[in-house]
Motif scaffolding. Sequence first.
Motif, PDB file in Angstrom:
ATOM      1  N   THR A 205       0.799  -1.220   0.000  1.00  0.00           N
ATOM      2  CA  THR A 205       0.000   0.000   0.000  1.00  0.00           C
ATOM      3  C   THR A 205       0.830   1.267   0.000  1.00  0.00           C
ATOM      4  O   THR A 205       0.326   2.330  -0.294  1.00  0.00           O
ATOM      5  CB  THR A 205      -0.949   0.039   1.214  1.00  0.00           C
ATOM      6  N   THR A 206       2.106   1.203   0.343  1.00  0.00           N
ATOM      7  CA  THR A 206       2.900   2.421   0.408  1.00  0.00           C
ATOM      8  C   THR A 206       3.254   2.968  -0.957  1.00  0.00           C
ATOM      9  O   THR A 206       3.755   4.073  -1.064  1.00  0.00           O
ATOM     10  CB  THR A 206       4.205   2.189   1.196  1.00  0.00           C
ATOM     11  N   GLY A 207       3.014   2.209  -2.007  1.00  0.00           N
ATOM     12  CA  GLY A 207       3.317   2.696  -3.346  1.00  0.00           C
ATOM     13  C   GLY A 207       4.745   2.411  -3.744  1.00  0.00           C
ATOM     14  O   GLY A 207       5.210   2.893  -4.768  1.00  0.00           O
ATOM     15  N   SER A 208       5.466   1.650  -2.955  1.00  0.00           N
ATOM     16  CA  SER A 208       6.865   1.398  -3.261  1.00  0.00           C
ATOM     17  C   SER A 208       7.035   0.525  -4.497  1.00  0.00           C
ATOM     18  O   SER A 208       8.126   0.406  -5.016  1.00  0.00           O
ATOM     19  CB  SER A 208       7.560   0.757  -2.060  1.00  0.00           C
ATOM     20  N   LEU A 209       5.975  -0.085  -4.968  1.00  0.00           N
ATOM     21  CA  LEU A 209       6.079  -0.879  -6.184  1.00  0.00           C
ATOM     22  C   LEU A 209       6.078   0.005  -7.435  1.00  0.00           C
ATOM     23  O   LEU A 209       6.437  -0.438  -8.504  1.00  0.00           O
ATOM     24  CB  LEU A 209       4.931  -1.885  -6.268  1.00  0.00           C
ATOM     25  N   GLY A 210       5.648   1.246  -7.266  1.00  0.00           N
ATOM     26  CA  GLY A 210       5.722   2.187  -8.365  1.00  0.00           C
ATOM     27  C   GLY A 210       4.583   2.154  -9.349  1.00  0.00           C
ATOM     28  O   GLY A 210       4.427   3.051 -10.149  1.00  0.00           O
ATOM     29  N   SER A 211       3.766   1.136  -9.333  1.00  0.00           N
ATOM     30  CA  SER A 211       2.694   1.041 -10.305  1.00  0.00           C
ATOM     31  C   SER A 211       1.415   0.592  -9.623  1.00  0.00           C
ATOM     32  O   SER A 211       1.385  -0.433  -8.949  1.00  0.00           O
ATOM     33  CB  SER A 211       3.076   0.038 -11.393  1.00  0.00           C
ATOM     34  N   ARG A 212       0.383   1.363  -9.838  1.00  0.00           N
ATOM     35  CA  ARG A 212      -0.918   1.033  -9.249  1.00  0.00           C
ATOM     36  C   ARG A 212      -1.443  -0.280  -9.806  1.00  0.00           C
ATOM     37  O   ARG A 212      -2.072  -1.063  -9.085  1.00  0.00           O
ATOM     38  CB  ARG A 212      -1.897   2.184  -9.519  1.00  0.00           C
ATOM     39  N   VAL A 213      -1.181  -0.564 -11.064  1.00  0.00           N
ATOM     40  CA  VAL A 213      -1.604  -1.830 -11.667  1.00  0.00           C
ATOM     41  C   VAL A 213      -0.882  -2.983 -10.978  1.00  0.00           C
ATOM     42  O   VAL A 213      -1.491  -4.002 -10.648  1.00  0.00           O
ATOM     43  CB  VAL A 213      -1.337  -1.852 -13.191  1.00  0.00           C
ATOM     44  N   ALA A 214       0.411  -2.806 -10.728  1.00  0.00           N
ATOM     45  CA  ALA A 214       1.182  -3.848 -10.041  1.00  0.00           C
ATOM     46  C   ALA A 214       0.643  -4.062  -8.630  1.00  0.00           C
ATOM     47  O   ALA A 214       0.572  -5.201  -8.154  1.00  0.00           O
ATOM     48  CB  ALA A 214       2.658  -3.480  -9.996  1.00  0.00           C
ATOM     49  N   GLN A 215       0.252  -2.980  -7.984  1.00  0.00           N
ATOM     50  CA  GLN A 215      -0.342  -3.107  -6.652  1.00  0.00           C
ATOM     51  C   GLN A 215      -1.620  -3.937  -6.726  1.00  0.00           C
ATOM     52  O   GLN A 215      -1.855  -4.819  -5.902  1.00  0.00           O
ATOM     53  CB  GLN A 215      -0.659  -1.738  -6.067  1.00  0.00           C
ATOM     54  N   GLY A 216      -2.443  -3.636  -7.717  1.00  0.00           N
ATOM     55  CA  GLY A 216      -3.683  -4.378  -7.891  1.00  0.00           C
ATOM     56  C   GLY A 216      -3.420  -5.857  -8.110  1.00  0.00           C
ATOM     57  O   GLY A 216      -4.091  -6.714  -7.529  1.00  0.00           O
ATOM     58  N   ARG A 217      -2.437  -6.173  -8.935  1.00  0.00           N
ATOM     59  CA  ARG A 217      -2.093  -7.576  -9.200  1.00  0.00           C
ATOM     60  C   ARG A 217      -1.604  -8.260  -7.919  1.00  0.00           C
ATOM     61  O   ARG A 217      -1.962  -9.399  -7.644  1.00  0.00           O
ATOM     62  CB  ARG A 217      -1.015  -7.682 -10.281  1.00  0.00           C
TER      63      ARG A 217
ATOM     64  N   PHE B  64      -7.548  -1.434  -9.458  1.00  0.00           N
ATOM     65  CA  PHE B  64      -7.952  -1.665 -10.845  1.00  0.00           C
ATOM     66  C   PHE B  64      -8.958  -0.619 -11.316  1.00  0.00           C
ATOM     67  O   PHE B  64      -8.987  -0.260 -12.491  1.00  0.00           O
ATOM     68  CB  PHE B  64      -8.522  -3.076 -11.017  1.00  0.00           C
ATOM     69  N   ARG B  65      -9.780  -0.130 -10.407  1.00  0.00           N
ATOM     70  CA  ARG B  65     -10.691   0.970 -10.786  1.00  0.00           C
ATOM     71  C   ARG B  65      -9.895   2.236 -11.064  1.00  0.00           C
ATOM     72  O   ARG B  65     -10.191   2.966 -12.009  1.00  0.00           O
ATOM     73  CB  ARG B  65     -11.697   1.237  -9.669  1.00  0.00           C
ATOM     74  N   ASP B  66      -8.905   2.505 -10.204  1.00  0.00           N
ATOM     75  CA  ASP B  66      -8.076   3.703 -10.377  1.00  0.00           C
ATOM     76  C   ASP B  66      -7.376   3.711 -11.724  1.00  0.00           C
ATOM     77  O   ASP B  66      -7.135   4.774 -12.298  1.00  0.00           O
ATOM     78  CB  ASP B  66      -7.028   3.797  -9.265  1.00  0.00           C
ATOM     79  N   THR B  67      -7.025   2.542 -12.218  1.00  0.00           N
ATOM     80  CA  THR B  67      -6.289   2.444 -13.479  1.00  0.00           C
ATOM     81  C   THR B  67      -7.179   2.037 -14.651  1.00  0.00           C
ATOM     82  O   THR B  67      -6.671   1.800 -15.746  1.00  0.00           O
ATOM     83  CB  THR B  67      -5.139   1.415 -13.339  1.00  0.00           C
ATOM     84  N   ASP B  68      -8.484   1.947 -14.405  1.00  0.00           N
ATOM     85  CA  ASP B  68      -9.451   1.564 -15.435  1.00  0.00           C
ATOM     86  C   ASP B  68      -9.019   0.265 -16.122  1.00  0.00           C
ATOM     87  O   ASP B  68      -8.884   0.194 -17.342  1.00  0.00           O
ATOM     88  CB  ASP B  68      -9.631   2.692 -16.457  1.00  0.00           C
ATOM     89  N   ASP B  69      -8.797  -0.763 -15.296  1.00  0.00           N
ATOM     90  CA  ASP B  69      -8.346  -2.063 -15.769  1.00  0.00           C
ATOM     91  C   ASP B  69      -9.475  -3.089 -15.623  1.00  0.00           C
ATOM     92  O   ASP B  69      -9.619  -3.729 -14.581  1.00  0.00           O
ATOM     93  CB  ASP B  69      -7.124  -2.510 -14.962  1.00  0.00           C
ATOM     94  N   PRO B  70     -10.311  -3.250 -16.659  1.00  0.00           N
ATOM     95  CA  PRO B  70     -11.439  -4.181 -16.541  1.00  0.00           C
ATOM     96  C   PRO B  70     -11.011  -5.638 -16.389  1.00  0.00           C
ATOM     97  O   PRO B  70     -11.712  -6.434 -15.772  1.00  0.00           O
ATOM     98  CB  PRO B  70     -12.232  -3.973 -17.838  1.00  0.00           C
TER      99      PRO B  70
ATOM    100  N   GLN C 117     -10.400  -6.054 -12.814  1.00  0.00           N
ATOM    101  CA  GLN C 117     -11.664  -5.888 -12.084  1.00  0.00           C
ATOM    102  C   GLN C 117     -12.533  -7.136 -12.149  1.00  0.00           C
ATOM    103  O   GLN C 117     -13.114  -7.541 -11.141  1.00  0.00           O
ATOM    104  CB  GLN C 117     -12.436  -4.689 -12.638  1.00  0.00           C
ATOM    105  N   TRP C 118     -12.639  -7.769 -13.326  1.00  0.00           N
ATOM    106  CA  TRP C 118     -13.511  -8.947 -13.394  1.00  0.00           C
ATOM    107  C   TRP C 118     -12.938 -10.098 -12.577  1.00  0.00           C
ATOM    108  O   TRP C 118     -13.687 -10.856 -11.962  1.00  0.00           O
ATOM    109  CB  TRP C 118     -13.824  -9.369 -14.824  1.00  0.00           C
ATOM    110  N   GLN C 119     -11.603 -10.204 -12.547  1.00  0.00           N
ATOM    111  CA  GLN C 119     -10.990 -11.264 -11.756  1.00  0.00           C
ATOM    112  C   GLN C 119     -11.240 -11.068 -10.258  1.00  0.00           C
ATOM    113  O   GLN C 119     -11.514 -12.020  -9.528  1.00  0.00           O
ATOM    114  CB  GLN C 119      -9.496 -11.335 -12.051  1.00  0.00           C
TER     115      GLN C 119
END
Length: 157
Positions: free
Chosen positions: A6-18, A47-53, A56-58
Amino acid sequence: MLRYITTGSLGSRVAQGRCFSNLGFALVEVGELEEAWESFLHAQQAFRDTDDPSGQWQVCEGLGGIKLQMRDPEKASQYYKDALQLLCKCQDVSSSVQERLVTKLSEALQQKLLLQQVGPPKQRAAPERQHHRQQKRRAAVISDTQQNRRPMLNGHT
């Protein structure tokens, strides 16, 4: 581990979602449904923040599975419906994924119908019986304690 994600240290919101999504599925496998639920909710937001359907479905499929295990077919059905709607926004998805989601939605709807036919479980009966048992145990403990004290008191007088 969650703090790290959650700290964002991964650099990518999509990666966080995964990461949250993968963690959620792993937690479901070991039976940690509450923790899995929280992980899926974090993944869903990412996934909502990055508009990644696709993500989201998963996540909706995972949330539906948890609700089905928790005997809440109404909410499970809604999550499976949401997953199917999101799946329509994705390209190059195999038909087996859609079939799997339809099967899970069908299971949730069948469970919902079964619960409606059987009726809600009697939730009051069990706590009342438990309370009655606890009263009996307390009475027995008090009785035993009183019996044990009498000889001690009688022996000391």
